[in-house]
Each structure stands twice: as C-alpha cells, then as structure tokens.
Design a protein around this motif. Structure first.
Motif: not given
Length: 403
Positions: A197-201
């Motif tokens: 999720v951190s990578g996506y954001r």
C-alpha cells in the motif's frame, strides 16, 4: 515697561542642530540593523543545528530521536534474544520451502545486488524499498563520510550517493563478511500488505509526471478501463489514476505470467534472497525504534549516528494499519487471496499472520458510510494464481536498481 525680544538664532546654528539629530538617527538605525541581523543569524544557526533529517515525503512527519530511546537494564539482551528467535523462525521457513538450498535458478542462488557493505564498521544491510530504506540509506551515507547537514539539504538521490561510495559487493566479498562473527548483518521486514500500500500511494497515486511509474499507471488504467489515456499530458487527471484494485490486478497478472515486478513491491524473499545468506538480525518496521538502537549499538556506531538519525514511523502503527485496511478492503475475494498467495512466503518468513478476507470485509462494511470506496468501470479480471509453487516463479530475477 520695556518689551524684550529673544534674539533669533542664526541659520548656521539651526543646521548644526539638524545635523546632529540626523547623525543620531543614522547611528540608532545602524545599531538596530546590526542587532537584527545578528539575532536572525543566531536563530538560523540554532535552527540549522537542531534540524532533524527528513526521511520521507509523507505529510505530518513524526520523528523519534534515538538519543531519547529508553535504556532499561537488560533491554539489549532482550532484543538480542528476539533477534535470534526471528532468525531461527526465518531459517525454518526457508527450509520448509527449500529456499535454503543451492541451485541453478535465482531463488536458489545468493544475490548480493541490493546489499550495502560498510567494511570499516562491518555492517551489512539489504536495501528493501518501502521498509525504512530512506532512513537506513541516511545512516550508511553518514558512515560513508557525507555531512548530515548536506544530506538534509541536497537534492541528490541518496541511493546514488551511497552507491558512489560503496559500489556493489561481490558475492565472495559479501559472504566473507557475513561469515565474520563480528559483522552485523540485517534487513528491515515490514508487513507485506503495508509495504504494498505504501508503494502504491507513493509510486502510483503520487508519481512524478513523465516518470517510469507515471507511465506504468497510465498503462494500468488503459488496460483495465478500455479507455484511451493521454500518454504525454504533463499531469494525469485524478480520475484516471488506477484504483488499488486495478493496481493489484496488474501485479498479480504479471506475477502469474512470470514478469518481474517493480523493486518497490517485489517480495523480499526474491529481492534479497535472505534464505541464501546467514543474516544475524531482522529489524521489524513496527519495532524499529528499539531494533535500530540495538543494531547501532551492536555495530559500535550509536554515538556517531544516534544524535543525527531520526526514525519516521509515518503516522503511527494504528494509522498505517487503518490506511492499509482501507485499501485492501476494496479487493474482491478472489483477487484478495491471489494477493495473499503472492506474498505468502514473506508473511511466513518474518512471522506476520496471514490475513483473512473476512477481517477486511468487516472493516469495509463498518467504514462504508464515512469512507466511500472508489468505483470505476474496470474489468480487472486477473487470472487466479493456483498454487504456491506457481507463485515462486523461480527462474525469473526481480527488477533491479541501476545504481
């Protein structure tokens, strides 16, 4: 009665008085200016000396200075025991999947590519993106000789700066240092879903215009919405940024087809091949304050680094978990379990509990009224992954950094 008149002052006397008044004003203004500049300079110096390093682009940075960490009696010994338990657990999982054996494919060969080795302090770290990588890159750059104030101001890429100093260790060199009992070797493990999720954001929602990840998100939108996405616009319209569901469908399908994933979300067991190296420490993202203090002390660099290094636990563990839950709850059941399978080995290696769909579904239902889920006309139909063995994709190497 005689009237007395005062003598009228001469013109020269008037100018003399006026000249003295002007001179006095100039002196006062000069004194005020010098004092103001001195106060400003002192304030700037104090601000510069007290400024803590920044590690991410996230808003509302929350830092924890390591010099203020608790120093309870026996704490170091307790952390050492925890580290041994983590390593023992990882080795058991490696053996379970046969990832500790040597072979001809990538997963059964040690890969030193992403490791950084500081020979002076015998410190080895695998740089896993979205797992406190910026913080630890800062540490290694300080150890390489960069001035902390320079690191806080420069716009140079920290990873490039580190590689300029350290290069990349050869396999033989890395193994020799890891086998040395005095060497401190480690990686930072983070919950796979939180890392994703951190990578996506960071890389999909907020990617830089015309960057590699900007092109990737345009590709994802075009693929799952059957729309024409302008390829050369300076800024992608917000409505065309891929949803988390579309993003997950894309990487799941790439994994199924044997296509290497981006380094920011490649599973750790592929990225660092930790089962092929004898690491002696595992730092967990959620306990990184105490773990990092332990690593710095064990390597003998706490006094050098502790005063200038700060950790950024984002917005706290609870907030990070809520953000992750909000995104993961958007996934349909089949895609959810495909994603679990993709990161299943990472979950097991580092002792994270395998997530359940119903847990996130209940979160989704509870938040439905206050946090509406994004909806699109996507056709994300990513084929399901069938077995854990298909997920291994042992013949393909992950995408690597170029520096």
């Amino acid at each position: 009665m005689k009237l007395r008149f005062c003598k009228t002052p001469s013109i020269g006397w008037k100018f003399s008085i006026l000249k003295k008044i002007l001179l006095l004003c100039v002196c006062v203004l000069t004194l005020l200016t010098v004092t103001s500049r001195r106060i400003e300079l002192i304030g700037y110096q104090q601000q510069e000396e007290s400024q803590e390093p920044l590690f991410t682009k996230d808003d509302k940075k929350q830092t924890v200075n390591l010099t203020q960490a608790s120093k309870l009696k026996g704490e170091t010994e307790d952390v050492a025991q925890i580290m041994r338990k983590r390593i023992n657990h990882m080795e058991q999982v490696c053996e379970k999947y046969g990832l500790d054996e040597r072979g001809n494919d990538h997963l059964h060969q040690p890969d030193p590519w992403e490791y950084i080795l500081n020979k002076e302090h015998k410190l080895i770290w695998c740089n896993i993106f979205k797992s406190s990588s910026t913080s630890w890159m800062y540490v290694f750059n300080v150890l390489a000789g960069y001035d902390p104030k320079f690191l806080n101001k420069t716009k140079m890429v920290p990873l490039q700066m580190a590689r300029n100093k350290y290069g990349r260790p050869s396999l033989q060199e890395l193994e020799d240092f890891i086998d040395d009992n005095e060497t401190v070797s480690f990686l930072v493990a983070r919950n796979p879903f939180e890392r994703l999720v951190s990578g996506y954001r960071d890389k999909i929602q907020n990617s830089y215009p015309k960057s590699e990840h900007d092109l990737l998100r345009r590709t994802i939108t075009a693929k799952y919405r059957n729309v024409k996405v302008p390829a050369k616009t300076f800024k992608l319209p917000k409505s065309m940024i891929p949803t988390f569901t579309e993003f997950v469908a894309y990487i799941v399908e790439d994994a199924r087809r044997g296509i290497s994933l981006d380094m920011h979300w490649t599973p750790v067991y592929k990225f660092c091949t930790p089962c092929q190296f004898k690491l002696n420490n595992i730092v967990l993202y959620d306990t990184q304050t105490q773990d990092t203090e332990y690593i710095l002390k064990k390597a003998g660099i706490y006094d050098k680094i502790g005063g200038v290094m700060s950790l950024n636990p984002s917005k706290g563990v609870s907030s990070t978990q809520n953000t992750t839950s909000y995104h993961v709850a958007q996934l349909p059941r089949q895609l959810f379990y495909d994603l679990v399978q993709l990161y299943m080995i990472d979950f097991e290696l580092f002792g994270f509990q395998l997530p359940e769909f119903d847990d996130y579904a209940s979160y989704r239902d509870a938040m439905a009224y206050t946090h509406p889920m994004p909806t699109t006309n996507s056709n994300y139909g990513a084929p399901a992954l069938t077995t854990p063995k298909n997920n291994l994709n042992i013949k393909r190497k992950p995408k690597r950094t170029n520096y």
